[in-house]
Write a protein that holds these residues in place. Structure first.
Motif, mmCIF file in Angstrom:
data_model
loop_
_atom_site.group_PDB
_atom_site.id
_atom_site.type_symbol
_atom_site.label_atom_id
_atom_site.label_comp_id
_atom_site.label_asym_id
_atom_site.label_seq_id
_atom_site.Cartn_x
_atom_site.Cartn_y
_atom_site.Cartn_z
ATOM 1 N N ASP A 216 0.809 -1.222 0.000
ATOM 2 C CA ASP A 216 0.000 0.000 0.000
ATOM 3 C C ASP A 216 0.845 1.277 0.000
ATOM 4 O OD1 ASP A 216 0.930 -0.713 2.483
ATOM 5 O OD2 ASP A 216 -0.886 -0.167 3.582
ATOM 6 N N ALA A 217 2.127 1.155 -0.406
ATOM 7 C CA ALA A 217 2.970 2.372 -0.450
ATOM 8 C C ALA A 217 2.828 3.057 -1.806
ATOM 9 C CB ALA A 217 4.424 1.986 -0.208
ATOM 10 N N ILE A 218 2.840 4.386 -1.789
ATOM 11 C CA ILE A 218 2.778 5.140 -3.044
ATOM 12 C C ILE A 218 4.199 5.318 -3.555
ATOM 13 C CG2 ILE A 218 2.066 7.313 -4.114
ATOM 14 C CD1 ILE A 218 0.161 7.777 -1.808
ATOM 15 N N LEU A 219 4.404 5.073 -4.841
ATOM 16 C CA LEU A 219 5.737 5.193 -5.428
ATOM 17 C C LEU A 219 6.014 6.658 -5.776
ATOM 18 C CD1 LEU A 219 8.048 3.289 -6.355
ATOM 19 C CD2 LEU A 219 7.071 3.452 -8.648
ATOM 20 N N LEU A 220 7.157 7.155 -5.349
ATOM 21 C CA LEU A 220 7.524 8.543 -5.673
ATOM 22 C C LEU A 220 8.905 8.544 -6.310
ATOM 23 C CD1 LEU A 220 7.038 11.636 -5.412
ATOM 24 C CD2 LEU A 220 8.145 11.520 -3.192
ATOM 25 N N ASP A 221 8.954 8.834 -7.610
ATOM 26 C CA ASP A 221 10.243 8.946 -8.311
ATOM 27 C C ASP A 221 10.577 10.433 -8.374
ATOM 28 O OD1 ASP A 221 12.289 9.246 -10.156
ATOM 29 O OD2 ASP A 221 11.621 7.548 -11.366
ATOM 30 N N ASN A 222 11.647 10.817 -7.697
ATOM 31 C CA ASN A 222 11.921 12.254 -7.627
ATOM 32 C C ASN A 222 13.121 12.668 -8.485
ATOM 33 O OD1 ASN A 222 14.119 11.449 -6.226
ATOM 34 N ND2 ASN A 222 13.619 12.457 -4.305
ATOM 35 N N SER A 223 13.483 11.823 -9.475
ATOM 36 C CA SER A 223 14.648 12.154 -10.317
ATOM 37 C C SER A 223 14.504 13.544 -10.932
ATOM 38 C CB SER A 223 14.803 11.155 -11.470
ATOM 39 O OG SER A 223 14.695 9.851 -11.024
ATOM 40 N N ASN A 224 13.282 13.884 -11.334
ATOM 41 C CA ASN A 224 13.101 15.172 -12.021
ATOM 42 C C ASN A 224 12.189 16.123 -11.262
ATOM 43 O OD1 ASN A 224 14.606 14.426 -14.401
ATOM 44 N ND2 ASN A 224 12.948 12.957 -14.758
ATOM 45 N N LEU A 225 12.126 15.978 -9.956
ATOM 46 C CA LEU A 225 11.263 16.879 -9.175
ATOM 47 C C LEU A 225 12.128 17.828 -8.359
ATOM 48 C CD1 LEU A 225 8.560 14.501 -7.597
ATOM 49 C CD2 LEU A 225 8.316 15.988 -9.589
#
Ligand code: DC
Length: 235
Positions: A200-209
């Protein structure tokens, strides 16, 4: 009506920016921030200083009885420093001798039981954001918000290199890459509580944030969770 407080669990690979978002959230929400990796690092420092044999069960159990960990808020960093037996070791635990051994120490069952028990106590009152590798799976499986962070490996190596280079200009990119790859491998393949994304974890890809974009995204998720809780309380 005051917003209900929740538990926020942030997991992911090394140098994905977990501590940045955890710190941002704690400031924005007035929550306590606990860096669980600092606990494994401080234990590793103790083991190195006292030449504790990592693979000798009796030595590990005995050594842990002499380890006292606590956190002390440092207003300059807007986060807590970690104290090992009352000594502030926040800087020393980030250096390479500890980084090179911490994954081995964090894989030891007794070490994990010791750390997890303390982490769970810290969450009793909620209003906490904790980052690590097993927070959403083992420490707080009941957390209202779980985030699993990823970032491009090349971005992660560069981030960690810049961070370490400020303190040690002898460090090389290859050394940093090797350390990150090895830690990711050990952390995700160990037997005890390996790093994995909770269902139930939300995936957060922050490479471009940017840090602001990342914060706004996660604050939106926090709002959703606290809004749901509030509605449930009223309803
Ligand atoms: O987040 P960090 O890089 O400071 O963590 C240091 C090490 O501790 C990391 O290699 C894996 C381990 N760790 C862990 O096993 N479980 C946690 N909850 C946090 C960190």
């Amino acid at each position: 009506m005051e917003q209900p407080k929740i538990i926020i669990a942030i997991d992911g690979f090394s140098s994905c920016g977990k501590s940045t978002i955890a710190k941002q959230l704690s400031v924005a929400l007035g929550y306590k921030y606990i860096d669980s990796g600092a606990m494994y690092r401080a234990i590793t420092l103790y083991f190195l200083r006292h030449s504790v044999g990592f693979y000798h069960h009796g030595s590990v159990v005995d050594a842990l009885q002499h380890v006292n960990l606590s956190f002390e808020y440092n207003p300059d960093r807007q986060a807590s420093d970690i104290l090992l037996n009352e000594e502030n070791v926040s800087l020393e635990i980030r250096e390479m001798p500890v980084s090179n051994k911490v994954s081995e120490v964090a894989a030891i069952k007794e070490v994990r039981l010791f750390a997890v028990e303390q982490q769970q106590k810290m969450g009793i009152m909620k209003g906490i954001v904790m980052d690590g590798r097993d927070i959403g799976t083992v420490v707080f499986p009941q957390a209202e918000l779980k985030v699993f962070m990823t970032a491009d490996p090349a971005v992660r190596v560069l981030r960690r290199f810049h961070e370490l280079y400020e303190k040690n200009n002898q460090i090389t990119i290859d050394e940093v890459r090797h350390n990150l790859e090895l830690r990711d491998y050990i952390d995700s393949t160990r037997e005890e509580s390996p790093l994995k994304r909770a269902k139930d974890a939300i995936l957060l890809d922050n490479s471009n944030l940017t840090p602001e974009e990342q914060l706004n995204k996660v604050l939106g998720w926090v709002q959703q969770r606290t809004g749901n809780l509030q509605a449930a309380e009223i309803g």
